[in-house]
Structures are given as structure tokens and as C-alpha cells.
Design a protein around this motif. Structure first.
Motif, PDB file in Angstrom:
ATOM      1  N   PHE A 197      91.826  27.618  60.728  1.00 15.69           N
ATOM      2  CA  PHE A 197      91.944  27.701  62.176  1.00 15.69           C
ATOM      3  C   PHE A 197      90.816  28.527  62.791  1.00 15.69           C
ATOM      4  O   PHE A 197      90.207  28.126  63.789  1.00 15.69           O
ATOM      5  CB  PHE A 197      93.298  28.316  62.550  1.00 15.69           C
TER       6      PHE A 197
ATOM      7  N   GLY B 294      87.962  25.027  61.811  1.00 14.91           N
ATOM      8  CA  GLY B 294      88.527  24.452  63.016  1.00 14.91           C
ATOM      9  C   GLY B 294      87.744  24.765  64.267  1.00 14.91           C
ATOM     10  O   GLY B 294      87.955  24.141  65.317  1.00 14.91           O
TER      11      GLY B 294
ATOM     12  N   GLY C 223      94.980  23.410  60.323  1.00 19.82           N
ATOM     13  CA  GLY C 223      94.106  24.367  61.000  1.00 19.82           C
ATOM     14  C   GLY C 223      92.951  23.695  61.704  1.00 19.82           C
ATOM     15  O   GLY C 223      92.540  24.111  62.790  1.00 19.82           O
TER      16      GLY C 223
ATOM     17  N   GLY D   3      92.654  24.253  65.670  1.00 16.35           N
ATOM     18  CA  GLY D   3      91.514  25.069  66.089  1.00 16.35           C
ATOM     19  C   GLY D   3      90.822  24.577  67.344  1.00 16.35           C
ATOM     20  O   GLY D   3      90.661  25.340  68.312  1.00 16.35           O
TER      21      GLY D   3
END
Length: 437
Positions: free
Chosen positions: A246, A250, A377, A381
Motif C-alpha cells: 500500500f 501501490g 495493497g 494505494g
């Protein structure tokens, strides 16, 4: 006279040769073609959205939605893909995934309607979702012990090399005023898929990546995803992977470019150069980093990685304080260089730990859980980054990224309390019983 100073610089060449010599033949085949396989992905990765919008004339919002199909489909099929790896073997699943990727890219190369493009991207996403756990499981089937961690790290460097070179070649070829150039790069992506296909059908046809039946004739009990996730070590590793993705990968498609352009006010050329810096740092440093983290607890390596990433986000935040200046350019480039150093620590440790936690009969599912966390993620993100940057919350955005790094360090220490030493680089790792030949 004092003792002579020891030269701490080490020539990596002998260690590279030692690593290569220690690999089984199957491992050498798998590793020797990685950069070629991923070159095709690099040809198209930066230009798919441009192709859909500017060449095929789809609306920008529709083009973005079509692009999201890759991640969404990949996420949805990861779980079934992991189960298929354990049931039918990694090689069989990889062959199906590669066939889907080749057909998908060939279809996308000539897609003139959103429906055809959507069908093509679904096939590409299917390959992405099933091939990740299958490929990691195949690696773990032929490489064991400390060599496995080294393999995952070097494989990551070669993947970046292939994508980086492919991106450069694609940038030189692709021209929105000549639609045929985009057709060519998608066909090229499909053609590079023939390399691993040939590898699996010929020299690696005996490597099925499926655990052999026990000698006593008993059948291993089926283990579902809920049972695997019931282990504290797996839960912490999955959460850590999600947060790391993330705040890391991401952000590469949306957050970092958006901040660099809006807050730091640097040129698109600087953004492109930053990605090149990222690739170079990974390729140059990965093997040296692998040598330095040998026999260190993987959880402690993750802690170090988290603080390196926190420093990287701090550098990017500083670039936003002096927008449009040479210092902003330096901050953006430094962010990508420091972030890449952290990547060289993360990529060898997480997949190695996941495969060392798994048994031979559950390796596909363990890798699927890690892949699903990564994909989750990667989906979340850009959504969060887009919302924050759209509302001019650049400082909040950086603060969240730094807080995420601190959270990774805390999760790594929590993971350390639950993961066995054999999976944390602190003891002998079980050799796989998977039948290779």
C-alpha cells in the motif's frame, strides 16, 4: 605499526559464481530467462493507458476502468490459482496462465472496441493472478535453504532489469501518431511469453512443482485458506505485505507521480528518470544486499527496510516544500533511489518466509495469500493517493506514508514473536520433499 586496515569492499563476482554453481540445473534454467520474459511486460506497462485513450479513442475514465480489470481479476483468481497449484502443480498452472497472457496481449494489440479490450485485459489479469503463486511455488520446489532467499532477491533484480529495458525500448517505439507502433509492442509482449512457455514444455517439462505422495501411501489432509490464516505468523506476514504494498508499490502508478507533478512540480521527464534510477539501484545493489543480510533475522531486515522507506518518503515530502526547484528534482530522484534500497531488503525476505512457513502440499496457497495481500495493497494505494492529492492534502499524504513505515516495523517485531526460526533465517530451513524429476 598497527594492523593493516582490512578492505571492506568485496568483489561480488566470486560470490555470484558460487551462487550459480550451487543452483540445481532447473534453477539455472528458471533464472537465466527472467529478464527476457519480463522485457515484454516493460514494453507495454507504461503505455497501456495511453494506448486505450489516445490511440483507440476510449474516454479517459473508461480507459482507467479497463486498466483496473487487470488488478481486480488478478485479485479474484489468486485464491483459486493457489489451490490449483497445490492440486495440479505449479508448472500446469503456469502453462495455462502464460497461454492466457499471450492470447490477451494479441487480442489487445488489435482491440478497437471497449468490449474486446476488456476481454483481453481480463485474460492478462488472469495470468497475473495465477502465475505469481505458481512461479514462486515452482522456485521453492527446486531451490531450498539459504539459497532460496538469494534466488528470490536476484530474480527480483532481473525482473526490474527486464521491465526497465522494456520500458526504454517501448518509449522509443511507441508513437500515438502511428497506431501500428502500439500494435507492435503488444505483439512483442505476447512473443516474449513464448520464452517461458518453451522452457516449461522442454527443459523443465519434468518439474511439475507438485508435492509427491507420501511413501506410506497416505494422502495429506486438505488444508484450506482459513486454516492457514489461523496461524498468527501468516496473519502478521499477510498484513505486513498488504501495508508494505500500500505504501510502496501501490503508490508508484498514482501517488508518487501525482505528488511529484502537483506538489514538487517537477517535469514528466524527471518522473521517468526517477523510475530509471529505481531500476538501476536495484540491479546494482541487490546481490551485495543479499550478502549482507545472510543469516540475519528476516524480521529485523524488514524493520531496517521500514525505516529506509520512511527516510525515502521524508525526502519526497521535502521536495514538496521547494516546488519547481533543483532541490525538488533532487528530492524526487533521491526518493526513488532510497526506496529502491528498501526494495532490495523486502523482496528476498517476504517470499522466502512465506515458502518456509508452508509445507510442500500447501505452498500454492501460502503464495496465493501473499500475492492477494500484494494485489490488495496495489488496488487500495492509488485510490487513497488520488483522494488525498485531489483534495490538496499532500502533507497528510506524506504523513500517512511515513506512519505506514512505522507500522511495518511494529508488525515485523510482532511477527518475530510467532514465526519459527527456520522461516526467519535463524535456523536450518527444511529441505523440500517435492519431487522434481
Amino acid at each position: 605499526m598497527g594492523a593493516p586496515r582490512r578492505d571492506v569492499r568485496r568483489d561480488p563476482a566470486p560470490e555470484v559464481r558460487t551462487f550459480w554453481a550451487a543452483l540445481p540445473t532447473e534453477g539455472r534454467w528458471l533464472l537465466s530467462t527472467v529478464a527476457i520474459q519480463t522485457l515484454g511486460r516493460g514494453l507495454t506497462l507504461p503505455f497501456t493507458l495511453i494506448y486505450l485513450h489516445e490511440v483507440r479513442g476510449f474516454e479517459l475514465g473508461l480507459s482507467g476502468t479497463l486498466m483496473a480489470l487487470i488488478a481486480v481479476v488478478g485479485f479474484l483468481v489468486t485464491g483459486p490459482g493457489g489451490a490449483m497449484v497445490d492440486r495440479y502443480g505449479a508448472r500446469a498452472v503456469l502453462l495455462v496462465g502464460l497461454a492466457a497472457m499471450i492470447v490477451g496481449n494479441l487480442t489487445l494489440a488489435f482491440a478497437t472496441t471497449p468490449a474486446v479490450a476488456a476481454a483481453a485485459l481480463v485474460l492478462v489479469g488472469f495470468n497475473f493472478g495465477v502465475s505469481w503463486p505458481a512461479f514462486n511455488a515452482l522456485i521453492a520446489a527446486v531451490v531450498s535453504g539459504e539459497l532460496r532467499q538469494q534466488y528470490f532477491g536476484i530474480n527480483f533484480a532481473l525482473v526490474n532489469l527486464g521491465i526497465g529495458v522494456g520500458g526504454v525500448v517501448g518509449g522509443l517505439l511507441a508513437d500515438v501518431d502511428r497506431p501500428g507502433t502500439f500494435t507492435a509492442i503488444f505483439v512483442g509482449d505476447a512473443v516474449t511469453g513464448l520464452v517461458p512457455l518453451a522452457l516449461l514444455l522442454a527443459p523443465l517439462r519434468h518439474v511439475h512443482g507438485r508435492a509427491s505422495a507420501p511413501e506410506d501411501g497416505s494422502t495429506p489432509a486438505a488444508v484450506g485458506y482459513l486454516a492457514i490464516l489461523g496461524q498468527p505468523a501468516v496473519r502478521w506476514l499477510t498484513l505486513l505485505t498488504f501495508v508494505a504494498t500500500f505504501i510502496g508499490y501501490g503508490q508508484h502508478e498514482a501517488g508518487f507521480p501525482g505528488f511529484a507533478r502537483q506538489a514538487a512540480e517537477v517535469s514528466t521527464r524527471t518522473v521517468g528518470l526517477a523510475f530509471a534510477v529505481n531500476t538501476v539501484v536495484i540491479v546494482v545493489l541487490q546481490f551485495s544486499v543479499l550478502n549482507r543480510i545472510k543469516r540475519h533475522l528476516r524480521t529485523r531486515v524488514m524493520v531496517v527496510m521500514a525505516f529506509i522507506w520512511a527516510l525515502a518518503w521524508g525526502l519526497l515530502g521535502a521536495a514538496g516544500i521547494v516546488p519547481g526547484s533543483s532541490l525538488a528534482i533532487a528530492g524526487v530522484l533521491a526518493y526513488m533511489a532510497v526506496f529502491a534500497l528498501g526494495e532490495t531488503l523486502l523482496q528476498p525476505t517476504v517470499p522466502a518466509m512465506a515458502n518456509d512457513l508452508a509445507t510442500d502440499h500447501t505452498r500454492g496457497r501460502y503464495n496465493a495469500i501473499t500475492a492477494a495481500a500484494f494485489q490488495g495493497g496495489a488496488i487500495a494505494g492509488p485510490v487513497v493517493a488520488g483522494f488525498l492529492l485531489q483534495h490538496d492534502l499532500a502533507a497528510v499524504y506524506i504523513a500517512i506514508m511515513v506512519a505506514g513505515c512505522v507500522a511495518i516495523a511494529a508488525m515485523a517485531l510482532a511477527l518475530e514473536r510467532h514465526v519459527p526460526a527456520s522461516a526467519n533465517g535463524g535456523g536450518e530451513v527444511r529441505s523440500p520433499t517435492t519431487e522434481v524429476v
